[in-house]
Write a protein that holds these residues in place. Sequence first.
Motif, PDB file in Angstrom:
ATOM      1  N   HIS A  28       0.843  -1.192   0.000  1.00  0.00           N
ATOM      2  CA  HIS A  28       0.000   0.000   0.000  1.00  0.00           C
ATOM      3  C   HIS A  28       0.882   1.248   0.000  1.00  0.00           C
ATOM      4  O   HIS A  28       0.660   2.184  -0.770  1.00  0.00           O
ATOM      5  N   LEU A 328      -8.282 -10.176   3.147  1.00  0.00           N
ATOM      6  CA  LEU A 328      -8.318  -8.859   2.498  1.00  0.00           C
ATOM      7  C   LEU A 328      -9.642  -8.747   1.728  1.00  0.00           C
ATOM      8  O   LEU A 328     -10.276  -9.759   1.421  1.00  0.00           O
ATOM      9  N   PRO A 329     -10.033  -7.504   1.394  1.00  0.00           N
ATOM     10  CA  PRO A 329     -11.380  -7.323   0.833  1.00  0.00           C
ATOM     11  C   PRO A 329     -11.617  -8.031  -0.496  1.00  0.00           C
ATOM     12  O   PRO A 329     -12.746  -8.323  -0.823  1.00  0.00           O
ATOM     13  N   ASN A 336      -8.245 -10.708  -8.597  1.00  0.00           N
ATOM     14  CA  ASN A 336      -7.549 -10.046  -7.486  1.00  0.00           C
ATOM     15  C   ASN A 336      -6.033  -9.959  -7.657  1.00  0.00           C
ATOM     16  O   ASN A 336      -5.365  -9.281  -6.896  1.00  0.00           O
ATOM     17  N   MET A 341      -5.762  -2.767  -2.432  1.00  0.00           N
ATOM     18  CA  MET A 341      -6.720  -2.157  -1.515  1.00  0.00           C
ATOM     19  C   MET A 341      -6.785  -0.654  -1.757  1.00  0.00           C
ATOM     20  O   MET A 341      -5.751   0.007  -1.899  1.00  0.00           O
ATOM     21  N   THR A 342      -7.984  -0.130  -1.785  1.00  0.00           N
ATOM     22  CA  THR A 342      -8.129   1.324  -1.905  1.00  0.00           C
ATOM     23  C   THR A 342      -7.775   1.943  -0.554  1.00  0.00           C
ATOM     24  O   THR A 342      -7.792   1.249   0.474  1.00  0.00           O
ATOM     25  N   GLN A 345     -10.426   1.027   1.889  1.00  0.00           N
ATOM     26  CA  GLN A 345     -10.341  -0.370   2.359  1.00  0.00           C
ATOM     27  C   GLN A 345      -9.182  -0.522   3.336  1.00  0.00           C
ATOM     28  O   GLN A 345      -9.274  -1.252   4.315  1.00  0.00           O
ATOM     29  N   LYS A 348     -10.142   0.559   6.754  1.00  0.00           N
ATOM     30  CA  LYS A 348     -10.967  -0.452   7.434  1.00  0.00           C
ATOM     31  C   LYS A 348     -10.067  -1.581   7.974  1.00  0.00           C
ATOM     32  O   LYS A 348     -10.228  -2.044   9.103  1.00  0.00           O
ATOM     33  N   PHE A 349      -9.125  -1.967   7.133  1.00  0.00           N
ATOM     34  CA  PHE A 349      -8.190  -3.038   7.517  1.00  0.00           C
ATOM     35  C   PHE A 349      -7.351  -2.578   8.713  1.00  0.00           C
ATOM     36  O   PHE A 349      -7.127  -3.316   9.668  1.00  0.00           O
TER      37      PHE A 349
END
Length: 800
Positions: A28, A328-329, A336, A341-342, A345, A348-349
Motif C-alpha cells: 500500500h 483482504l477485501p 484479485n 486495496m483502496t 479499504q 478499514k483493515f
Amino acid sequence: MSAPAGDELEILRELEKKVLWLASWTIHHANHLRENSDGLKVGGHQASSASLAAIMTALYFHVLKPEDRVAVKPHASPVFHAIQYLLGAQTREKLEAFRAYGGAQSYPSRTKDIDDVDFSTGSVGLGVAQTLFASLVQDYVRAHGWGLERPEGRMIALVGDAELDEGNVFEALLEGWKQGLRNCWWIIDYNRQSLDAVVREDLWARYEELFRAFGWDVVILKYGSLMRRAFGEPGGERLREWIDRCPNSLYSALVFQGGAAWRKRLLDDIGDQGPVTRLIESRSDDELSRLMNNLAGHDLPSLIEAFEAVDHDRPVCFICYTIKGVGLPFAGHKDNHAGLMTPAQMEKFRAAMAVRPGHEWDKFEGLALPPETIEAFLERVPFAARGPRRFKAPPLEVPEALPVAIQPAMATQTGFGALLNELGRQRVPLTERIVTASPDVTVSTNLGPWVNRRGLFAREAMADTFKDERIPSTFHWEFSGKGQHIELGIAEMNLFLLLSALGLSHTIFGERLLPIGTLYDPFIERGLDALNYACYQDARFILAATPSGITLAPEGGAHQSIATPLIGLAQDGLAAFEPAFVDELAVIFAWALAYMQKDGDAAPSERSWLRDETGGSVYLRLSTRAIEQPKREMNAELRQAIIDGGYWLRRPGPNCQAVIAYTGAVAPEAIHAVGLIAEDRRDVGLLAVTSADRLNAGWTAAQRARERGLVHARSHIERLLADVPAHCGIVTVVDGHPATLAWLGGVAGHRVRPLGVEHFGQTGSIADLYRHYGIDANAIVAAAQVVVPGRPIRHLRALP
Ligand SMILES: Cc1ncc(C[n+]2csc(CCOP(=O)(O)OP(=O)(O)O)c2C)c(N)n1
Ligand SMILES: [Mg+2]
C-alpha cells in the motif's frame, strides 16, 4: 521441534496477523504513499502474499532450522521481507522503498536484498527446481566428506500452484527421482488461482499422482481445524461433502462475497431444516465466513502438525488449500491478482488490525500480547538462531598455466577434453573440487577421459556392468559417492539449474565446488532462462558449449547456433570466450578457474576496465573443427591479451589499409584472406578476438569512465586500434551472428563490414557452408575489396 503449546500458538497467531499487515502495508505504501511511486501497480503482491502468510509464519517462526534453505514464491516477497523485518534482518527504510531504487526487491533476491534470501525467485518454476538441485548438491558435498560438521538442511520451495504449469518443474522431478532426491519439500500454495484466472478443477489429484509417481510423499492439507471441528458436529459430514464437490470458481466467488452469501448458498444447497441448517444458523455471518475460509493452508495448527509429522528424509509435496487474498477485501475474486486495496479499504483493515496512524511500521502495534512476550519469542526463533546464513569458502589455488599436449591440427573441443584429462591426473585440492555435469552429451563433448579418471557421482555405488563382464569399451561408467561427474538426462534446463546449485555451494553449504557443465552450443537457448537465473543468483560455473556455429556442418541446420555469441556478449554475470587455438583455451581455462572464485571489489580495473576482481561465470564457445595450431611460446603479454579479449596475430603496419578481425574457428579463413589481400593492400592487420564480450565490456566501461572525467581511461580494444589509421577498413568474421563484432567500427570510427551467419538450414561440408554463408576467405577478400577502396584485389575469385 514440538507442536506449539497454547501460548505459543497464540503468539504465532499474532505474528501471522502482523505479517499480513506489514506485507499489505508495504505494498500500500509503495502504491499510494511513497513519493514518485510512479503509480506502481503491484496489487498482485497483496493477494498472493496473503495466500502464504500463515504457511510462512508457521515455517519461519516455528518449523525451520538454521540449516534449512527456502525459495519463496515471487509474489510472496512482501511476506518474506515482513518476516525478516520482525526478526531484525530487514530495515524499515528498505520496506518503505519496496520496489523502488535501493529498496526491498519485488521478488526475493539473493544478490539485491539484504535479508538473507536463500534462493532468488521471479521467473516462475525456476526457484522451485533450484531447491531440488540444491538438495542434490548437499548430498554431493556430504558424500565427498565435506561439511559434515554441519547438520543436513531441508531445501524447501514455497510454490504457487500455477508455477506447476512450467515444464522445467517436471523435468527436475524426473531428474530428482533418478538421482535419489532427499531432504526436499515443496509446499504448494493451492489457491486455485493464477494471474489471469481460476485454475482447472481437481488439479490436486493430477499433482498427487505425478508426485507419487516420482517417488514423493504427498500430504494434502485441505481442512483447517475449525472446519474439522465443524465436520464433527451433527450435519458436518454433509458440509464436508458440499465443500468437496464445490467448483473452484464458486468457492472463490463465495469467499469474495462473504458470510451472507455463504449462508444463502449453503442453505439452498444442503439446508435440511435439521442438523445441517442448525450448524449453519448457529454461526453469525462473520463466523460462517471464518469457517469457510478456514482451509488448512491458513490454519497454523494444521500446518505445523503436518510439517512436524515428517520424520524421514524422503521428498515431500504438501498441497495446501488456500484462498488468494485471504483476510483482504478482494479475497477469492478472480481478478484479485491486480487488485489493490483502496485507501478506504486500507483504513478499514487498519481499524481491524488496531494499528494507529503513524504506527504502521511498529512491530508490536495492535497486538493482543505484550511486546515483551513477542520480543522474547522472536529472540528464540530457531530459524534465526545461528545468525547470517551465508558462508564463505577460501579460493583454491590455480596454476597460471594448465598443461596440454597440442597437436599440429586440433579443435578447441578436443583441447578442452585434453585439458580436463590432464587436470584429472592431478590429485590436488583444485581438481578434487571440480565437478562436471552434462545433459547426456558427456562423451560427445569430450568429457569421457575425465570421467574415466574421476568416475560418476551417485549416492549409492553402481558398478559398470560392461567392465565387469569384460566387454571392451572406451568408457568406464562407475558410479560412487566419490565420483566427480553428474550425468543428467537431456533436459538443458536441468543442467543450468544444477550449475546454479553447484555454483552456490560455497555460500550455501560453505564448501567450494568448481562446476563445469558441457552441452551443445545451440541448446543454450533451450535453457536460457535458467542460465540467466543462475547468473542472477551469482552462481559460479564454467560452461563449455560445443560444437557451435556451422562447423558441425554435415549434422545440419537444426543444430546451428547463430545467436549464442550475442548471448555471450549480453548475458550479465557470464564472461564469454571463443578461442580459436588450444593454447588460448589453456590460458582462458586457467583464468576461468580463478575468476569463478573471485568475490572482490565491484569496481572495474583501471587497466582493462573489466570487473575481474568481482568474478563471475565463464562461457567457452568451442568447436569440433580441427585447425592448424600456431607454434609459439606463451608469454605474459600474450596471456593477458588473450584474457582481455584479443591480440594482433599480425600487427598492422603504419600504412595499414585493411584489418581482418576474426573470432573462433574461422581463423584459417581469416589468415588465408589476409595472405591474399596483402598482395594488393598495404600493411594488413589480423586481429584475433578471443572474447568479443570482454572487449566490448571494457570499451563500454572505459567510455563511461571518461564521461565521468577520467580522461585517460582506455580499454584494451581502444589500445589495440589506437594506431590503426582512420582510413583503414575492418572486415570482421565469426561463425555466428555478424553483429557480434560489428561494433568494432564504433571504437575508433573505422568503416566496418561484418561477416557472419544469419540464416539456418544448410547441410554440407564446412567449406560448402562457409562459402554459402559468406564467411570463407573469398568472402572476406570481397568484403575487404569494397570496404577498403583501391585497385582490385587480384586474388578475388568470382563468388559463386
Ligand atoms: C516464467 C514466468 N512467466 C510469467 C510470469 C508472470 N507471472 C507472475 S505470477 C504469475 C501467476 C502466479 O500464479 P501462482 O503461481 O498460482 O501464484 P499466486 O498468484 O496464486 O499466488 C505469472 C503468470 C513469471 N513471473 N514468470
Ligand atoms: Mg495460485
